[in-house]
Design a protein around this motif. Structure first.
Motif, short mmCIF file in Angstrom:
data_model
loop_
_atom_site.label_atom_id
_atom_site.label_comp_id
_atom_site.label_asym_id
_atom_site.label_seq_id
_atom_site.Cartn_x
_atom_site.Cartn_y
_atom_site.Cartn_z
N SER A 33 -24.03 77.13 55.82
CA SER A 33 -25.23 76.63 55.17
C SER A 33 -25.63 75.31 55.81
O SER A 33 -24.82 74.66 56.46
N GLY A 34 -26.88 74.96 55.62
CA GLY A 34 -27.36 73.74 56.22
C GLY A 34 -28.78 73.44 55.80
O GLY A 34 -29.20 73.83 54.71
N THR A 35 -29.52 72.81 56.69
CA THR A 35 -30.89 72.41 56.38
C THR A 35 -31.84 72.80 57.50
O THR A 35 -31.44 72.95 58.64
N VAL A 36 -33.10 72.95 57.11
CA VAL A 36 -34.18 73.14 58.07
C VAL A 36 -35.14 71.98 57.88
O VAL A 36 -35.52 71.66 56.75
N VAL A 37 -35.48 71.33 58.97
CA VAL A 37 -36.47 70.26 58.96
C VAL A 37 -37.72 70.81 59.63
O VAL A 37 -37.65 71.33 60.75
N LEU A 38 -38.84 70.74 58.94
CA LEU A 38 -40.12 71.24 59.45
C LEU A 38 -40.98 70.04 59.83
O LEU A 38 -41.17 69.14 59.02
N MET A 39 -41.45 70.03 61.09
CA MET A 39 -42.23 68.91 61.60
C MET A 39 -43.57 69.41 62.14
O MET A 39 -43.65 70.54 62.62
N ASP A 40 -44.58 68.54 62.10
CA ASP A 40 -45.88 68.90 62.66
C ASP A 40 -45.90 68.57 64.15
O ASP A 40 -44.89 68.15 64.73
N ASP A 47 -41.45 68.91 55.74
CA ASP A 47 -40.59 69.40 54.67
C ASP A 47 -39.16 69.48 55.17
O ASP A 47 -38.90 69.58 56.37
N LYS A 48 -38.22 69.43 54.23
CA LYS A 48 -36.80 69.58 54.53
C LYS A 48 -36.21 70.40 53.39
O LYS A 48 -36.42 70.08 52.21
N PHE A 49 -35.51 71.50 53.73
CA PHE A 49 -35.00 72.40 52.70
C PHE A 49 -33.69 73.03 53.14
O PHE A 49 -33.35 73.03 54.32
N GLU A 50 -32.98 73.58 52.17
CA GLU A 50 -31.67 74.20 52.40
C GLU A 50 -31.83 75.62 52.93
O GLU A 50 -32.78 76.32 52.59
N VAL A 51 -30.84 76.05 53.73
CA VAL A 51 -30.80 77.42 54.23
C VAL A 51 -29.36 77.92 54.21
O VAL A 51 -28.43 77.14 54.42
N LYS A 52 -29.19 79.21 53.92
CA LYS A 52 -27.87 79.84 53.92
C LYS A 52 -27.89 80.97 54.94
O LYS A 52 -28.73 81.86 54.87
N ILE A 53 -26.98 80.91 55.89
CA ILE A 53 -26.87 81.95 56.92
C ILE A 53 -25.77 82.93 56.48
O ILE A 53 -24.63 82.51 56.27
N PRO A 54 -26.10 84.22 56.34
CA PRO A 54 -25.08 85.19 55.93
C PRO A 54 -24.08 85.44 57.06
O PRO A 54 -24.32 85.09 58.22
N PHE A 55 -22.94 86.04 56.73
CA PHE A 55 -21.91 86.36 57.72
C PHE A 55 -22.47 87.32 58.77
O PHE A 55 -23.02 88.36 58.43
N TYR A 77 -46.09 74.55 63.30
CA TYR A 77 -45.03 73.59 63.03
C TYR A 77 -43.83 73.88 63.92
O TYR A 77 -43.73 74.93 64.54
N HIS A 78 -42.90 72.94 63.92
CA HIS A 78 -41.68 73.02 64.70
C HIS A 78 -40.51 72.89 63.72
O HIS A 78 -40.47 71.93 62.95
N ALA A 79 -39.60 73.85 63.72
CA ALA A 79 -38.46 73.82 62.81
C ALA A 79 -37.18 73.50 63.57
O ALA A 79 -36.98 73.99 64.68
N LEU A 80 -36.34 72.70 62.95
CA LEU A 80 -35.02 72.38 63.48
C LEU A 80 -34.01 72.74 62.40
O LEU A 80 -34.01 72.16 61.32
#
Length: 102
Positions: A33-40, A47-55, A77-80
């Motif tokens: 799990s981690g975060t995604v940062v969305l930039m213009d 925006d900054k939000f949580e993400v869960k990557i499945p196995f 937008y550009h996501a990291l």
């Protein structure tokens, strides 16, 4: 390593969800799990939000969804994405473009 594809933002009047597919292109399993940062385009935080990557086994592809915390206007937008593996596993970072349509 990984590949991100089929990126889209779906939403209603009040909330949006980022949907994408992630493929494990490495030689070890992937999850966490981690975060995604969305930039213009000006690299300003949108925006900054949580993400869960499945196995994911090597070569496997899965769909992922994450709820955005803010209503994002239409545009490019550009996501990291930064994800830390479970049980102290490896960390990976992935960049990808996000297009929000009307």
């Amino acid at each position: 390593s990984s590949e991100v594809s089929d990126i889209k933002v779906q939403g209603s009047k009040n909330f949006q969800t980022l949907l994408f597919k992630i493929k494990n292109t490495g030689n070890v399993h992937l999850d966490g799990s981690g975060t995604v940062v969305l930039m213009d385009k000006a690299e300003k935080l949108v925006d900054k939000f949580e993400v869960k990557i499945p196995f994911l086994f090597p070569g496997q592809t899965r769909s992922v969804s994450a709820s955005l915390t803010e209503k994002v206007p239409p545009g490019s937008y550009h996501a990291l994405m930064s994800v830390v593996g479970v049980n102290g596993g490896s960390t990976f970072v992935k960049e990808f473009p996000v297009l929000v349509s009307k």
